[in-house]
Write a protein that holds these residues in place. Structure first.
Motif, short mmCIF file in Angstrom:
data_model
loop_
_atom_site.label_atom_id
_atom_site.label_comp_id
_atom_site.label_asym_id
_atom_site.label_seq_id
_atom_site.Cartn_x
_atom_site.Cartn_y
_atom_site.Cartn_z
N MET A 331 0.82 -1.20 0.00
CA MET A 331 0.00 0.00 0.00
C MET A 331 0.86 1.25 0.00
N LEU A 332 1.91 1.25 0.80
CA LEU A 332 2.81 2.40 0.85
C LEU A 332 3.55 2.58 -0.48
N LEU A 333 3.96 1.48 -1.07
CA LEU A 333 4.65 1.57 -2.35
C LEU A 333 3.71 2.05 -3.45
N GLN A 334 2.47 1.62 -3.39
CA GLN A 334 1.50 2.07 -4.37
C GLN A 334 1.28 3.58 -4.25
N ALA A 335 1.26 4.09 -3.03
CA ALA A 335 1.13 5.54 -2.83
C ALA A 335 2.29 6.26 -3.49
N ARG A 336 3.48 5.74 -3.34
CA ARG A 336 4.65 6.36 -3.97
C ARG A 336 4.55 6.29 -5.49
N ARG A 337 4.13 5.17 -6.02
CA ARG A 337 4.07 5.01 -7.47
C ARG A 337 3.05 5.95 -8.12
N MET A 338 2.00 6.30 -7.41
CA MET A 338 0.99 7.15 -8.01
C MET A 338 1.25 8.64 -7.79
N SER A 339 2.40 8.98 -7.22
CA SER A 339 2.68 10.37 -6.86
C SER A 339 2.59 11.33 -8.04
N LEU A 340 3.23 10.99 -9.15
CA LEU A 340 3.26 11.92 -10.28
C LEU A 340 1.89 12.09 -10.91
N VAL A 341 1.11 11.03 -10.97
CA VAL A 341 -0.25 11.14 -11.50
C VAL A 341 -1.10 12.00 -10.57
N ALA A 342 -0.92 11.82 -9.27
CA ALA A 342 -1.69 12.60 -8.30
C ALA A 342 -1.34 14.08 -8.38
N LEU A 343 -0.06 14.39 -8.58
CA LEU A 343 0.33 15.80 -8.69
C LEU A 343 -0.23 16.42 -9.96
N GLU A 344 -0.32 15.65 -11.01
CA GLU A 344 -0.91 16.18 -12.25
C GLU A 344 -2.36 16.59 -12.04
N ALA A 345 -3.05 15.87 -11.16
CA ALA A 345 -4.46 16.17 -10.92
C ALA A 345 -4.67 17.45 -10.13
N VAL A 346 -3.61 17.99 -9.51
CA VAL A 346 -3.74 19.20 -8.70
C VAL A 346 -4.22 20.37 -9.54
N LYS A 347 -3.60 20.56 -10.71
CA LYS A 347 -3.95 21.68 -11.58
C LYS A 347 -4.28 21.25 -13.01
N GLY A 348 -4.09 19.99 -13.31
CA GLY A 348 -4.38 19.49 -14.65
C GLY A 348 -3.16 19.33 -15.53
N THR A 349 -2.07 20.04 -15.20
CA THR A 349 -0.86 19.97 -16.01
C THR A 349 0.36 20.02 -15.09
N THR A 350 1.40 19.29 -15.46
CA THR A 350 2.63 19.32 -14.68
C THR A 350 3.84 19.40 -15.59
N MET A 351 4.90 19.98 -15.06
CA MET A 351 6.24 19.85 -15.64
C MET A 351 7.06 19.08 -14.62
N ILE A 352 7.51 17.92 -15.01
CA ILE A 352 8.19 17.02 -14.08
C ILE A 352 9.69 17.13 -14.29
N ASP A 353 10.37 17.71 -13.31
CA ASP A 353 11.82 17.82 -13.39
C ASP A 353 12.45 16.49 -12.99
N ASP A 354 13.73 16.36 -13.25
CA ASP A 354 14.42 15.08 -13.06
C ASP A 354 15.87 15.36 -12.65
N VAL A 355 16.01 16.18 -11.64
CA VAL A 355 17.34 16.63 -11.22
C VAL A 355 17.92 15.65 -10.20
N CYS A 356 19.15 15.23 -10.45
CA CYS A 356 19.84 14.33 -9.52
C CYS A 356 21.03 15.05 -8.92
N VAL A 357 21.14 15.03 -7.60
CA VAL A 357 22.24 15.69 -6.91
C VAL A 357 22.94 14.69 -5.99
N PRO A 358 24.18 15.00 -5.55
CA PRO A 358 24.81 14.14 -4.55
C PRO A 358 23.90 14.00 -3.33
#
Length: 471
Positions: A331-358
């Motif tokens: 259940m917890l992993l499913q919550a994590r997996r749906m994060s990006l879809v859920a954020l898209e629903a906030v306003k209808g559109t998203t720009m998903i960054d992909d920045v990796c840092v140390p």
């Protein structure tokens, strides 16, 4: 998601497409060649925002290597660009069509050709769905670890093209570490075999790694030899709540410095947690500023989670809750997996960054994103593969509002700049595509770009393979 408007084919495009389609039909069955403009328009783009997409002249769906070779020979002879595609779940515009191109969809090449438990390899076609491969090898007591959030939809070919990661990368690594060998159809139709089926091998340049992450710009992957691992024990998950992203990041540093090897170490900020609850009513704790999910798939995961939980408490966790069983963990992993879809629903559109840092600078990245969010007056949720420093700040905005769209793009760019300032990279797993071409040049520098373009010319002198991507 917003996309550039797809233009209807012009009369001159239709005329030019006639000879092209006739030539393609000379080596492909009729059902594999799609020309209806309404149908071809549906193949024009992937899931990225703010990326231009053109109108394909034709979409082809080959089922064999020979058919792919025929497509590339035809494209070379007629000087027609080819845009390879998988499931189009990408987030950088790498699969977006160009005007008048052949869209080469590899989704019909979806066979698992071999599973070898002794040598721990699988041989697959590019259209195999990631989750389908995982389930198939599990029947042999094996695992294919790379597991992007879109694993139920994305293809192995697409994973190879973007060098994708996933939730378990902190322990098991990314796609590039599992690709042993490839069969690749080159721009002129020749078939190149790279790599090996053996555990070790250092003969010549590592052309296999060169194709991984090349986004279809050097050749068309038609077969892959993939490394497998023994199937691990069932993992248990722990959830730890923190009063700030900085505290959660401190916990991540303590965990990694302590020599622990969790199978998963993920972070969701308050915005993301609320979005998931709003979408799925999962009952995640919205009082927390950052929720850290950790998992172990060891022989004694409860003991490992207890040690990790103690480190979280030392870092200031307000609550640490281990899952009681596999169902609660899932259940917890499913919550994590749906994060990006859920954020898209906030306003209808998203720009998903992909920045990796140390990892040591993860807290600075999170704090910087908060400042950027306040500056632009936008909702920006942060979800991260915290164990390897790969963050996905996700800008939520109303695409029908020009000013909000402008602020979204500016905030997206500022986040990438922040990542570079912190010693990171503009993309950890989504790729460059169209979205980050300018930023690739900034990160890599002129000498690196000169050499990368030279490699491109060596494999694709006519620049017909996915033109306009990366460079």
């Amino acid at each position: 998601m917003i996309m550039s408007r797809i233009e209807a084919p012009r009369d001159e495009d239709t005329v030019a497409a006639g000879p092209l389609v006739d030539r393609l039909l000379g080596g492909l069955p009729a059902e594999a060649v799609l020309t209806d403009p309404d149908v071809t328009a549906s193949y024009a783009h992937d899931m990225a925002s703010f990326c231009p997409a053109g109108s394909p002249a034709v979409v082809v769906l080959p089922r064999t290597v020979e058919q792919v070779q025929h497509v590339m020979r035809t494209a070379t002879e007629l000087r027609v660009p080819v845009v390879p595609q998988g499931a189009r779940t990408g987030l950088s515009g790498a699969a977006n069509a160009t005007d008048g191109c052949i869209v080469l969809s590899l989704t019909k090449m979806d066979r698992i050709l071999e599973i070898d438990p002794v040598n721990r390899i699988a041989v697959v076609e590019p259209g195999v769905i990631n989750a389908a491969l995982s389930r198939a090898v599990a029947e042999h007591g094996l695992a294919y670890p790379p597991d992007p959030s879109s694993w139920e939809m994305c293809t192995i070919g697409g994973n190879i093209g973007t060098a994708s990661g996933g939730l378990c990368c902190v322990k098991y690594g990314v796609t590039a570490e599992y690709v042993l060998g490839l069969d690749v159809v080159l721009a002129d139709g020749r078939l190149l075999t790279t790599g090996r089926r053996t555990v070790k091998g250092v003969a010549g340049y590592d052309l296999t790694r060169l194709f991984v992450g090349s986004e279809g710009s050097l050749g068309i992957v038609v077969r892959a030899v993939l490394a497998l691992r023994p199937k691990p024990p069932e993992q248990l998950v722990l959830a730890a709540e923190f009063a700030s992203g900085a505290a959660a990041s401190d916990a991540v540093c303590r965990i990694m410095a302590g020599g622990h090897v969790p199978s998963l170490l993920e972070l969701m900020d308050r915005t993301t947690v609320k979005a998931v609850n709003d979408m799925a009513r999962m009952g995640l704790p919205e009082s927390t500023e950052a929720l850290l999910l950790a998992a172990f798939d060891t022989t004694d995961p409860a003991a490992d989670l207890a040690a990790l939980g103690a480190l979280c408490e030392e870092a200031g966790a307000t609550q640490v809750v281990p899952a009681e069983d596999a169902a609660e963990s899932e259940m917890l992993l499913q919550a994590r997996r749906m994060s990006l879809v859920a954020l898209e629903a906030v306003k209808g559109t998203t720009m998903i960054d992909d920045v990796c840092v140390p990892r040591s600078r993860l807290g600075e990245l999170i704090e910087g994103v908060e400042r950027i969010s306040e500056k632009h007056g936008l909702t920006i949720g942060v979800v991260a593969h915290a164990g390897d420093g790969n963050t996905h700040p996700t800008v939520c905005f109303d695409a029908s509002d020009p000013d909000e769209s402008r602020r979204a793009r500016e905030s997206f760019d500022e986040i990438m700049a922040l990542g570079l300032e912190l010693g990171g990279t503009i993309t950890g797993e989504h790729g460059v595509g169209v979205l980050k071409k300018e930023w690739l040049a900034r990160e890599a520098g002129p000498v690196s770009m000169e050499m990368q373009r030279a490699v491109k010319r060596a494999f694709d002198p006519l620049d017909i393979l996915n033109p306009g991507k990366l460079f």
